[in-house]
Design an enzyme around this catalytic site. Structure first.
Site, PDB file in Angstrom:
ATOM      1  N   HIS A 796      32.378  -3.724   4.302  1.00  0.00           N
ATOM      2  CA  HIS A 796      33.059  -4.830   3.641  1.00  0.00           C
ATOM      3  C   HIS A 796      33.521  -5.821   4.690  1.00  0.00           C
ATOM      4  O   HIS A 796      33.724  -5.470   5.858  1.00  0.00           O
ATOM      5  CB  HIS A 796      34.254  -4.324   2.832  1.00  0.00           C
ATOM      6  CG  HIS A 796      33.855  -3.537   1.633  1.00  0.00           C
ATOM      7  ND1 HIS A 796      33.302  -4.106   0.520  1.00  0.00           N
ATOM      8  CD2 HIS A 796      33.904  -2.196   1.377  1.00  0.00           C
ATOM      9  CE1 HIS A 796      33.052  -3.179  -0.386  1.00  0.00           C
ATOM     10  NE2 HIS A 796      33.389  -2.008   0.118  1.00  0.00           N
ATOM     11  N   CYS A 840      30.271  -9.285   3.584  1.00  0.00           N
ATOM     12  CA  CYS A 840      30.657 -10.592   3.053  1.00  0.00           C
ATOM     13  C   CYS A 840      31.236 -11.482   4.153  1.00  0.00           C
ATOM     14  O   CYS A 840      32.014 -11.020   4.991  1.00  0.00           O
ATOM     15  CB  CYS A 840      31.695 -10.419   1.943  1.00  0.00           C
ATOM     16  SG  CYS A 840      31.085  -9.532   0.505  1.00  0.00           S
TER      17      CYS A 840
END
Length: 927
Positions: A796, A840
């Protein structure tokens, strides 16, 4: 403006410590140069630079290698003097609009100018050593090669606006011409004389005088194009037009298709009796005389011939009809007031028939035109929602209501047919052939009219030879005749390749006789003893050929000494044994356009060796994988355009799924290749009492490791444990190494890591050394990557931070700043070839890693990304990289391009498709 001397002051000199040329030494190293013994620059590499203009003067005369690729601001390169030693020139992916290569480049071997927006390329002198020229994806309108290009072998000019390309007859070494997606209207006939030619791409051009069946059917059209060009090289050649196409009448039975055919031929012809219904197919010529110049665009009036293919509407013949459908056809869909389920138990709606016609592309990639005909207008009318039909099927060009008993009303149909001719193909009135070729076609038609149903290939060659055709012409013309439906030829079938069918009706009749034969069992066993009864007017050798033809069409399969015909199975589903009273999961394949009749029967033929215990019937089959003792039930719901699959496997791995999907895709590809039908299916899974699309199921599998559909995404394979290894020396290593790092060991967050890992590992196979750590701690990143060439990190992320696991037994994870990650990578004391950050908003981190000199390339993302986007990018990127491990930049561009062409690619939250070239970003070391 920059010069060579100015540039080398800021670059790294590469030292030659052995018998390696300066070119080889610099190649692949950006921002570097090499010198010869006299201190002259021989090689220069500054890709992805910020240069705007480069002037090369006398100081560059020793240059052998010049690499400036990817310099997006570079608009001008000026050669003030000849560079007689230059062999390789890389100026691709810049912003150069025009360039002149002056005289004196006599050593130049390879030139790369693709993706510049180039509008003008001038060679002022000879380039006798030039072997390869790549000017793909520019704006060039013309290319001209004179006698100074005798060594040229490879020309890549796809995706320009070329209207003309000229060659000199001295260019006898040409091998490859990529000229697709241009505006060419002609091609030099003398190319057929070049013995070294092997590859020619022409799709997407405007060669309107040459039938697209010759140059637009295959990616590499050289075999057929060579024969055609050979025919143009002959002296006193006469070119003639081939004004001919198919008119295919489709629709349910008893709607009046045969009546329409008869009335088109003779308005006064009597209507047929019901007993005269068409059994499967009938073919008759229909000539329209005296078409005006205004209608055709030709200087004089001309005639046009339709071969009317009248398809019987009875359900049992639908499987045959698709054998004879083709592009370059006008379809007449015929219906009537009584064409409903109330009147006809075998009725199927207009959606099936129009979807079938819609699946056949014409020569321009558009769907074949259709006229929607409502017949029997004198007896009643059926309401037609024209707007709805047009919305579903844009190729329906006109609607008409007629009566075959009302002459005045009927005459509107032939007028509408004339107006529709031009919609069949953009070259329908312009295609020309050598008169000798058309003479062969006339000879074959005469033989057919005399009752000859087939000839041998040897006889065909004799006819062609007597007409003056060469060996190359014969091969090309036979291919074209088969493609346009003038003959039927099975060139790939060892037992049929010497047999050419002239009369398709003869083939149709033979198949219909099998369909109409009354078998004595529910399994439709075609025993050898039946053949003389079924085909009593055929000779023994003809029966052998016809049987092979049925096998080629996947119409039957051999079982012991007999042949089984799935199309004739009983409708009754057999009783299942107790252990198949239930299945584990259910999948639906929804065909996007339509489900061709007989798909399931062909599927049974291809997988007949896996049919379990004779559990087979007209609409379904049960398969068994003997090695794993697993089962699959496959059924067809034809009117829903769907195939249903139920699977059973105690281990949940379901090996039959991949084989079922692969076989159905192969059947689709066969029709795409032979008929240019656009066939695809969407996959749905029955989950929690609802049908869900496969991408949605993939996301659910990420959330739930017990999901029964995880086998579809490679999640049931055991995970290979990461093994810590000592640093591996790079020199002399046979393969590049990849380390896959993630920080989600319990799969608590749906980032697609496990699927990515599995897909990458399956994709690269043994092309790379592959290692992985699925529970990477933030302070172990450096030690995990020691000795690895490529680092792939899936975690992440937010801008300037990535999240790595702190405690695998909790949800805790540590945010790792970009600067800390750089320090971890510095510990390896090795410049990586590539670091991929699938997280991301990772572009900031990727850029810092590159700017820190820790890797030559880094890939990051510009926004929040979905697991599907991450998985698709990773799989495609490594699939391409394994074939070009040193071309990272090109592989990245090709990955983004190919993914952007996928109509099932990932979508953003607002429903818009991902633009992978904007979502993913590559950074390259420049200092």
């Amino acid at each position: 403006m920059s010069t060579l001397n100015n540039l080398t002051k800021t670059l790294t000199q590469q030292v030659d410590d052995g018998p390696i040329s300066a070119v080889r030494l610099v190649k692949g190293y950006d921002n570097s140069y090499a010198l010869n013994a006299a201190g002259q620059v021989t090689a220069l590499s500054i890709g992805n630079s910020s240069l705007k203009k480069l002037v090369l003067g006398t100081e560059a005369q020793a240059l052998e290698y010049l690499y400036l690729s990817g310099s997006e601001s570079l608009k001008e390169v000026v050669f003030e003097v000849p560079l007689p030693h230059l062999t390789h020139l890389y100026l691709n992916n810049c912003a150069i609009k025009d360039i002149t290569i002056p005289k004196g480049f006599r050593s130049l071997q390879q030139v790369y100018l693709q993706k510049n927006g180039l509008t003008e390329l001038v060679f002022e002198g000879d380039c006798p050593a030039l072997v390869l020229l790549d000017v793909s994806e520019n704006q060039l309108k013309g290319l001209s090669f004179h006698s100074g290009f005798r060594a040229l072998k490879y020309i890549y000019a796809t995706n320009n606006v070329l209207q003309k390309i000229t060659f000199n007859r001295s260019m006898r070494l040409l091998n490859t011409l990529h000229l697709a997606k241009n505006q060419l209207t002609e091609l030099a006939p003398f190319l057929s004389e070049i013995e070294t030619m092997e590859t020619l791409y022409l799709q997407g051009n405007q060669l309107l005088r040459i039938d697209r069946e010759i140059w637009d059917r295959d990616l590499n059209c050289w075999d057929t194009m060579k024969g055609y060009l050979t025919s143009l090289n002959k002296g006193n050649i006469i070119r003639e037009y081939l004004h001919e196409a198919k008119m295919i009448l489709i629709g349910n039975g008893e709607v009046g298709k045969t009546s329409i055919r008869l009335k088109l031929l003779d308005i006064n012809a009597p209507l047929p009796d019901k007993k005269d219904r068409t059994p499967g197919l009938d073919i008759v010529p229909y000539t329209i005389a005296n078409l005006s110049s205004a209608q055709t665009g030709l200087p004089a009036s001309t005639s046009f011939t339709f071969n009317i293919w009248d398809f019987g509407g009875q359900g049992k013949y639908r499987e045959i009809q698709q054998l004879f459908c083709s592009r370059k056809s006008l379809y007449l869909y015929v219906t009537a007031y009584d064409d409903t389920a109330d009147y006809n138990e075998l009725y199927v709606g207009y959606e099936y028939w129009l979807a079938m016609a819609n699946a056949y592309n014409n020569d321009s990639g558009q769907h074949s035109p259709v006229i929607y005909v409502q017949n029997k207008n004198d007896m009643g009318e059926k309401p037609i929602n024209e707007e709805e039909v047009k919305h579903k099927f844009g190729n329906v060009g006109a609607f008409i209501k007629i009566s075959c008993v009302d002459k005045e009303q009927f005459t509107a149909l032939p007028k509408l047919i004339v107006k529709s001719i031009s919609k069949i193909s953009e070259d329908i009135f312009t295609v020309q052939y050598n008169s000798e070729w058309l003479g062969v076609k006339e000879d074959l038609n005469e033989l057919k009219n005399q009752g000859t149903n087939y000839i041998s290939k040897e006889e065909f060659i004799t006819i062609c030879t007597e007409r003056g055709l060469s060996e190359d012409e014969i091969r090309a013309w036979l291919t074209v005749l088969d493609r346009i439906g003038a003959v039927i030829y099975f060139g790939d079938n060892e037992k049929l390749k010497d047999w050419i069918v002239l009369n398709p009706i003869w083939v149709k009749d033979a198949i219909c006789k099998v369909i109409d034969f009354e078998f004595y069992d529910d399994i439709a066993t075609l025993k050898p003893s039946f053949l003389p009864k079924i085909w009593e007017e055929y000779s023994e050798s003809e029966r052998e050929k016809l049987l092979q033809l049925l096998i080629s069409y996947h119409f039957c399969y051999k079982e012991e000494e007999s042949f089984i015909v799935p199309a004739l199975f009983t409708e009754n589903q057999p009783k299942y044994p107790e252990h198949l009273s239930s299945f584990d999961c259910e999948i639906k394949l929804k065909y996007v356009s339509f489900l061709p009749a007989g798909t399931l029967h062909k599927f049974m033929v291809k997988l007949h060796d896996k049919i379990y215990n004779e559990l087979r019937w007209k609409k379904g089959v049960v398969l068994q994988d003997g090695a794993t003792n697993t089962y699959a039930e496959v059924t067809e719901r034809w009117k829903e355009h769907s195939i249903y699959i139920r699977l059973k496997d105690k281990k949940g791995q379901h090996p039959l799924w991949q084989e079922i999907q692969k076989t159905l895709q192969e059947l689709n590809e066969e029709l795409k290749t032979t008929k240019l039908m656009q066939l695809d299916f969407e996959v749905y899974c029955f989950y929690n009492n609802k049908w869900k699309a496969k991408p949605d199921i993939e996301d659910l599998c990420e959330l739930d490791s017990t999901n029964i559909f995880k086998f579809m995404f490679g999640l049931s394979s055991p995970v290979k444990e990461y093994i810590s290894q000592k640093p591996t020396p790079l020199l002399g290593k046979a393969k590049l190494s990849i380390i896959f790092l993630t920080a989600d060991p319990e799969n608590k967050n749906p980032i697609g890591a496990s699927v990515q890992k599995q897909r990458i590992e399956n994709t690269i196979s043994d092309a790379f050394e592959f290692y992985n750590n699925l529970e990477t701690k933030y302070n172990e990143i450096g030690s995990n990557t020691v000795g690895k060439d490529i680092v792939h990190i899936t975690v992440h992320g937010i801008p300037d931070q990535l999240f790595f696991v702190h405690d695998k037994h909790t949800d805790q994870s540590n945010p790792v700043q970009s600067d800390y990650l750089c320090k971890q990578l510095e510990k390896t004391k090795q410049v990586k070839k590539l670091i991929v950050l699938i997280a991301c908003n990772s572009e900031t981190t990727a850029k810092k890693i590159v700017d820190g000199g820790l890797t030559k390339y880094a890939i990051g993302t510009t926004i929040d990304i979905s697991s599907k986007a991450a998985i698709d990018f990773s799989e495609k990127f490594y699939d391409l990289l394994k074939n070009s491990p040193l071309q990272i930049e090109s592989v990245f561009e090709e990955t983004c391009y190919e993914l952007n062409q996928d109509k099932y690619r990932a979508k953003l939250d607002d429903g818009e498709f991902y633009d992978y070239s904007k979502v993913f970003k590559i950074f390259k070391k420049t200092t």
